[in-house]
Design an enzyme around this catalytic site. Structure first.
Site, short mmCIF file in Angstrom:
data_model
loop_
_atom_site.label_atom_id
_atom_site.label_comp_id
_atom_site.label_asym_id
_atom_site.label_seq_id
_atom_site.Cartn_x
_atom_site.Cartn_y
_atom_site.Cartn_z
N ARG A 149 -97.56 17.06 -9.27
CA ARG A 149 -96.62 16.51 -8.31
C ARG A 149 -95.96 15.29 -8.94
O ARG A 149 -96.48 14.74 -9.93
CB ARG A 149 -97.32 16.11 -7.01
CG ARG A 149 -98.22 14.93 -7.20
CD ARG A 149 -99.05 14.62 -5.98
NE ARG A 149 -100.23 13.95 -6.47
CZ ARG A 149 -101.39 13.90 -5.85
NH1 ARG A 149 -101.56 14.49 -4.69
NH2 ARG A 149 -102.40 13.26 -6.37
N MET B 69 -107.44 15.30 3.87
CA MET B 69 -107.71 16.64 4.36
C MET B 69 -108.65 17.36 3.41
O MET B 69 -109.19 16.76 2.50
CB MET B 69 -106.40 17.36 4.61
CG MET B 69 -105.68 16.69 5.77
SD MET B 69 -104.23 17.53 6.31
CE MET B 69 -103.41 17.71 4.79
N CYS C 74 -75.20 -11.23 10.27
CA CYS C 74 -76.06 -12.29 9.77
C CYS C 74 -77.39 -12.16 10.52
O CYS C 74 -77.45 -11.57 11.57
CB CYS C 74 -75.43 -13.65 9.99
SG CYS C 74 -75.01 -14.02 11.68
N GLY D 18 -107.07 12.33 -0.01
CA GLY D 18 -108.40 12.26 0.58
C GLY D 18 -108.47 12.48 2.08
O GLY D 18 -109.52 12.36 2.68
N ARG E 202 -107.49 25.30 -0.19
CA ARG E 202 -107.03 23.92 -0.39
C ARG E 202 -105.94 23.55 0.61
O ARG E 202 -104.97 24.26 0.76
CB ARG E 202 -106.45 23.76 -1.80
CG ARG E 202 -107.31 24.36 -2.87
CD ARG E 202 -106.58 24.45 -4.21
NE ARG E 202 -106.30 23.15 -4.79
CZ ARG E 202 -105.59 22.99 -5.90
NH1 ARG E 202 -105.07 24.04 -6.52
NH2 ARG E 202 -105.38 21.78 -6.38
N HIS F 115 -102.53 -6.76 14.70
CA HIS F 115 -101.85 -8.01 15.06
C HIS F 115 -101.58 -8.85 13.82
O HIS F 115 -100.46 -9.30 13.58
CB HIS F 115 -102.73 -8.77 16.05
CG HIS F 115 -102.15 -10.10 16.46
ND1 HIS F 115 -102.47 -11.28 15.83
CD2 HIS F 115 -101.25 -10.41 17.41
CE1 HIS F 115 -101.80 -12.27 16.38
NE2 HIS F 115 -101.05 -11.77 17.34
N TYR G 130 -69.68 -6.69 5.22
CA TYR G 130 -70.73 -7.38 4.47
C TYR G 130 -71.99 -7.53 5.30
O TYR G 130 -71.97 -7.39 6.52
CB TYR G 130 -70.24 -8.76 4.00
CG TYR G 130 -70.04 -9.76 5.11
CD1 TYR G 130 -71.10 -10.55 5.57
CD2 TYR G 130 -68.79 -9.92 5.72
CE1 TYR G 130 -70.92 -11.45 6.60
CE2 TYR G 130 -68.61 -10.83 6.75
CZ TYR G 130 -69.68 -11.59 7.19
OH TYR G 130 -69.51 -12.48 8.21
N LYS H 94 -98.37 20.80 -2.47
CA LYS H 94 -99.24 21.44 -3.46
C LYS H 94 -98.81 22.89 -3.68
O LYS H 94 -98.68 23.33 -4.83
CB LYS H 94 -100.69 21.37 -2.97
CG LYS H 94 -101.72 21.56 -4.05
CD LYS H 94 -103.14 21.49 -3.48
CE LYS H 94 -103.53 20.06 -3.13
NZ LYS H 94 -104.77 20.00 -2.31
N SER I 245 -69.25 -11.42 13.50
CA SER I 245 -70.49 -11.38 12.75
C SER I 245 -71.60 -11.03 13.74
O SER I 245 -71.80 -11.73 14.74
CB SER I 245 -70.76 -12.72 12.09
OG SER I 245 -72.01 -12.67 11.43
P1 ADP Z 1 -106.94 17.22 -3.31
O1 ADP Z 1 -105.69 17.48 -2.56
O2 ADP Z 1 -107.89 16.33 -2.60
O3 ADP Z 1 -106.67 16.84 -4.72
P2 ADP Z 1 -107.43 19.88 -4.26
O4 ADP Z 1 -107.09 21.00 -3.39
O5 ADP Z 1 -106.45 19.59 -5.33
O6 ADP Z 1 -107.72 18.62 -3.37
O7 ADP Z 1 -108.84 20.24 -4.89
C1 ADP Z 1 -109.90 19.38 -5.13
C2 ADP Z 1 -110.40 19.57 -6.55
O8 ADP Z 1 -110.78 20.91 -6.79
C3 ADP Z 1 -109.33 19.25 -7.57
O9 ADP Z 1 -109.93 18.55 -8.64
C4 ADP Z 1 -108.85 20.59 -8.01
O10 ADP Z 1 -108.34 20.54 -9.31
C5 ADP Z 1 -110.10 21.44 -7.89
N1 ADP Z 1 -109.76 22.84 -7.63
C6 ADP Z 1 -109.03 23.29 -6.60
N2 ADP Z 1 -108.84 24.62 -6.69
C7 ADP Z 1 -109.49 25.04 -7.80
C8 ADP Z 1 -109.66 26.32 -8.42
N3 ADP Z 1 -109.11 27.40 -7.94
N4 ADP Z 1 -110.39 26.36 -9.56
C9 ADP Z 1 -110.93 25.23 -10.06
N5 ADP Z 1 -110.82 24.01 -9.51
C10 ADP Z 1 -110.10 23.90 -8.39
MG MG Z 2 -105.69 17.71 -5.98
#
Ligand code: ADP
Ligand code: MG
Ligand code: MG
Length: 902
Positions: free
Chosen positions: A343, A109, A854, A107, A98, A459, A874, A29, A786
């Site tokens: 990303r 962290m 093989c 989801g 963030r 398992h 091969y 990020k 082989s």
């Molecule tokens: P995740 O990795 O779970 O996507 P983010 O760090 O991207 O978490 O942030 C969660 C939400 O908060 C995202 O929708 C992001 O766009 C929003 N967000 C993060 N930072 C800001 C900011 N500085 N201003 C407005 N919205 C933000």
């Molecule tokens: Mg995000």
């Protein structure tokens, strides 16, 4: 930027200082926020605290020296740039804190928005927004909620209940109907919840909020769910996360504001176009949280054309810059667009191929890069039949796609019942809470396996993948009651005998029989779809990339095939020969009788007559295979399993004898067989009288096979086709074994082929560790090696390959002793080292020695890369894996040899 005396290490980077290559240091990020900043896109200003700082914190339990000072300095400069101070009572700067690791962990962290709000700055924020009290209190309640949950571990449901309560009191479902007073009341309620759980008041000091939030993001790296996720996705545990501190922009300022997500192409199909969702008057996670209904991104054009056009422009720029599908988070604050994240986006297997093909067409990448962007696992996925899903079918549950494929059948709850129904020819799905080694027979009998617990390394998942059986694990919406033979899901009860369908790729579970459609990609490989003439973007992309893989690869790809039909199919799939033709099936069926005669023979005459009867049958088998493989090499393995495997089981024979005696019939033959079975019993048959040992002990056995092979080759050659037999001696551990077999074989070959022009090679499998370690000697007597990596793995580890996966591999995977079963993907350090030694020493002794592999590793993507690196000629794998091996061999060439080494 940091004050001179505080550090020798730089822990904090301004967005302007980073770039997309710095993912290790700044996380994905942070690196991409920096990249967008430097591209001139409107990113709110901010800075990134490095993964190095996180690792130092996690190791020592405190912030490393110098970090606090650097944060201070970067915060001051952010405040200067924004013209506001963090949490200022009159005109506050707010920030988000963030997480962001090198690999995206959706989801897993934490992120905290609106840091800097308190009882006083909430008033300043309202003034800043032109007296918008509602907005200010909405932002404050969000801060307490997120901060409480992620920083102080307050149970999130408590806040949600309070919010529901406020809406109920107001008589509404929609949080937009809550006005400033309602939200102020909610802030009070939230503060009480916070105090109750933490034993302290919600922290009012902005800088303390910031520091605690940063620390919480560091710590979220080791949260249990993150640890579990990493293990499942094989993400290293020691990377740490970066922390991004970003000036807040607000999508919750009214109807001219909002927030959204966008993809530059459809991540499902790869189709070009605009995909995404938008939600007006909302902040952050509201879009994905499903709190309110979002609108398709296209509607933003109507709502705010200027921002929409601007966004489309940035999306095009980002695609061109990253040369790939990007996903994007953005926010509009009163008509001003802000970019919050981008990303390279995740995509389905089909989209991966289609997009790679499109990007080549658009001139953004070359074919080498396209090849690099897809992989064999994706191709394998595309070769499974798929469910044909129309409106009728809605998934009732979603678990983990543990082993791909599409399977339907009657629900059964026990292994025994699965075996019973399967014996009647019925398709069954074995449903368990989780499986254990006792379920093995049921798993083998079932079309698919469905469990309500367990992840990718459970398992059920491990065993199913080993068997190539469709499996959905951990479908936890299922309430499974084994004694009552039923489960409930989505309010419905499913009993034994009801039909369910499971998709081992998506993890989805359906009630009833979902129709299945064949894979278009397989139809293409089989030659029934012409990529030049059909309008199917996927098939065209696969064709193009496969053609390039074939042009680039150095490894040849052969197949394991024992019949003419398998050989023909594999050839259509691109096999360039047979790397393993097993001869044992040629001793089954109505030929068992002859094998029994061979085993029971008491005189040379009896034995020779049994062998003489087998000879023409074997020869016919080989003729068929050699014809199919006209012009291509065929490696025939002399008989490998212990002969007692061809006899009926002891118990069955004992019963037969008893019954026959009862009836007063002649039991001489049954008794003889029974005696033979008792005599030939071995405690460890896999280490017993098998492979080359049989050839040395049973006179005439190998000779008969060699003669059948040579005669078949001559027959085929006389018919005008080209047979290229390679005789392979299994289980050799010492050169003397091979020399003995070879001396006899050469005589027979010379006699049979005479001047027919047929050439027969003689080589050996390298599957006993001793053979690998004495490869230099063995190569003196072998024209090819082989590698039998299944047995080699079994003997190098001392793992009985028929037992261990079901018995304890799940535990080894859980403990991380290995990340993947060594039978699935080659263990480079151990078994791989044996391969390397044998390849090097074998080639040193005989430079023209042909080297191949093989066994199922030949079709495993990672193993193919290894065999390329070691320099084998091969790989050989089952027919369906041939395209996967071709693709991966091409990728290995592009990746290890570089793009311009042709
Ligand atoms: P995740 O990795 O779970 O996507 P983010 O760090 O991207 O978490 O942030 C969660 C939400 O908060 C995202 O929708 C992001 O766009 C929003 N967000 C993060 N930072 C800001 C900011 N500085 N201003 C407005 N919205 C933000
Ligand atoms: Mg995000
Ligand atoms: Mg073997």
């Amino acid at each position: 930027m940091a004050s001179q005396d505080s550090v020798d290490h730089k822990y904090v980077y301004d967005f302007a200082e980073g770039n997309k290559e710095l993912k290790d240091l700044l996380g994905g990020k942070g690196a991409n926020l920096a990249e967008m900043t430097n591209l001139g896109l409107p990113v709110p200003p901010g800075f990134t605290i490095t993964t190095v700082a996180c690792k130092a914190y996690l190791e020592t339990g405190r912030e490393p020296d110098g970090l606090a000072g650097q944060i201070e300095a970067h915060l001051e400069s952010l405040e200067r740039e924004m013209g506001r101070k963090l949490g200022d009572p009159q005109d506050p700067l707010l920030v988000s804190v963030r997480s962001g690791a090198k690999f995206s962990m959706p989801g897993m962290m934490e992120t905290v928005l609106n840091v800097g709000l308190n009882d006083r700055s909430v008033v300043g924020l309202s003034a800043q927004a032109g007296g918008n009290d509602r907005f200010a209190w909405d932002s404050y309640r969000r801060l307490i909620q997120m901060f409480g949950k992620t920083v102080c571990e307050v149970p999130g449901e408590e806040f949600e209940h309070a919010l529901d309560e406020a809406k109920r009191a107001k008589g509404t479902q929609n949080d937009l109907d809550l006005d400033a007073d309602d939200l102020r009341g909610l802030v009070d309620a939230y503060k009480k919840i916070f105090a109750k759980h933490t034993g302290r008041e919600f922290p009012q000091e902005p800088r303390e909020q910031l520091d605690l939030a940063i620390r919480a993001v560091f710590e979220s790296w080791n949260a249990e769910r993150a640890v579990v996720y990493r293990r499942q996705e094989r993400i290293p545990a020691d990377l740490g996360t970066a922390v991004n501190v970003v000036a807040m922009v607000f999508g919750n300022l009214g109807s001219d504001s909002g927030t959204g997500v966008a993809f530059t192409r459809d991540p499902g199909s790869g189709a070009q176009g605009i995909y995404g969702d938008y939600l007006a008057n909302a902040q952050g996670e509201d879009v994905v949280a499903g709190i309110r209904n979002t609108v398709p991104l296209q509607e933003l054009e109507r709502i705010d054309k200027k921002s929409y056009d601007e966004l489309l422009g940035y999306m095009a720029r980002l695609e061109e810059h990253y040369k790939d599908l990007c996903d994007i988070e953005f926010t509009i604050e009163r008509g001003k667009l802000w970019m919050l994240q981008t990303r390279v986006g995740k995509r389905t297997a089909a989209a991966a191929f289609v997009i790679a093909g499109q990007l080549v067409d658009e001139g953004l990448i070359d074919l080498d890069e396209a090849l690099h962007r897809v992989n064999g696992a994706q191709l394998a996925q595309l070769m499974f039949p798929r469910f044909k899903l129309d409106h009728e079918f809605e998934a009732v549950a979603k678990g983990i796609g543990a082993s791909p494929g599409a399977a339907s059948g009657k629900v059964v709850f026990t292994s025994a019942r699965a075996v019973e129904l399967a014996a009647e020819g019925q398709a069954v799905i074995l449903v368990r809470r989780e499986t254990n080694p006792d379920d093995l027979n049921g798993m083998i009998a079932a079309q698919g396996i469905l469990t309500s617990r367990g992840g990718k390394t459970s398992h059920a998942a491990v065993v199913a993948r080993g068997m190539g059986k469709t499996c959905v694990s951990g479908a936890d919406e299922l309430d499974v009651n084994i004694p009552a033979k039923k489960f409930t899901v989505a309010g419905q009860t499913v009993s034994e005998g009801d039909i369910v369908s499971i998709d081992g790729t998506t993890g989805k579970v359906y009630l009833g029989q979902v129709p299945v459609m064949p894979s278009e990609v397989v139809q293409y490989f089989e030659g029934s779809l012409d990529p030049e003439h059909i309008d199917n973007a996927l098939v065209r992309a696969v064709h193009r990339i496969m053609t390039h893989a074939d042009a680039r690869r150095r490894l040849a790809v052969r197949t394991n095939a024992d019949t003419g039909a398998d050989a023909a199919r594999a050839r259509r799939f691109g096999a360039e020969g047979i790397g393993l033709c097993r001869t044992e099936h040629m001793f089954l069926g109505d030929r068992r009788e002859l094998v029994e005669r061979l085993i029971l023979a008491r005189t040379d005459d009896e034995r020779e007559s049994a062998l003489a009867a087998l000879l023409p049958l074997q020869r016919d088998d080989f003729v068929e295979i050699f014809r199919e493989m006209d012009g291509l090499p065929v490696t025939v393995r002399l008989i490998d399993p212990p002969l007692h495997e061809f006899l009926p089981p002891l118990e069955q024979l004992a019963v037969n004898v008893a019954v026959a005696q009862e009836r007063g019939e002649d039991v001489a033959k049954e008794e003889a067989l029974l005696a033979a079975v008792r005599r030939m019993h071995e405690e460890n048959p896999m280490l017993g009288l098998r492979g080359v040992r049989l050839g040395l002990v049973i006179p005439g056995l190998f000779a008969m096979q060699v003669r059948a092979i040579a005669e078949a080759a001559v027959t085929v050659a006389r018919g005008g086709a080209v047979a290229k037999p390679e005789i392979m001696v299994p289980l050799v551990g010492a050169v003397q074994e091979l020399e003995t077999v070879r001396a006899e074989a050469e005589k027979i070959i010379a006699e049979v082929v005479a001047d027919s022009g047929v050439e027969v090679l003689i080589g050996t499998m390298i599957e006993v560790p001793r053979a690998a370690l004495t490869a230099g000697q063995i190569a003196e007597a072998a024209q090819f090696f082989s590698f039998g990596t299944n047995d080699l793995t079994q003997m190098a580890w001392g793992f009985s390959r028929d037992d261990v996966e079901g018995a304890f591999f799940w535990r080894y995977l859980e403990l991380g002793i290995f990340g993947i079963s060594p039978f699935e993907s080659i263990d480079r350090e151990g078994v791989g080292r044996l391969v390397r030694i044998a390849a090097e020493e074998g080639r040193a002794a005989r430079p023209e020695l042909k080297l191949g592999v093989c066994g199922e590793h030949g079709g495993d993507p990672d193993s193919v890369h290894f065999f390329h690196e070691v320099g084998l000629d091969y790989v050989s794998c089952s027919p369906f894996r041939v395209p996967v091996a071709r693709l991966e061999a091409g990728r290995a060439a592009v990746e290890t040899d570089g793009s311009d080494s042709r």
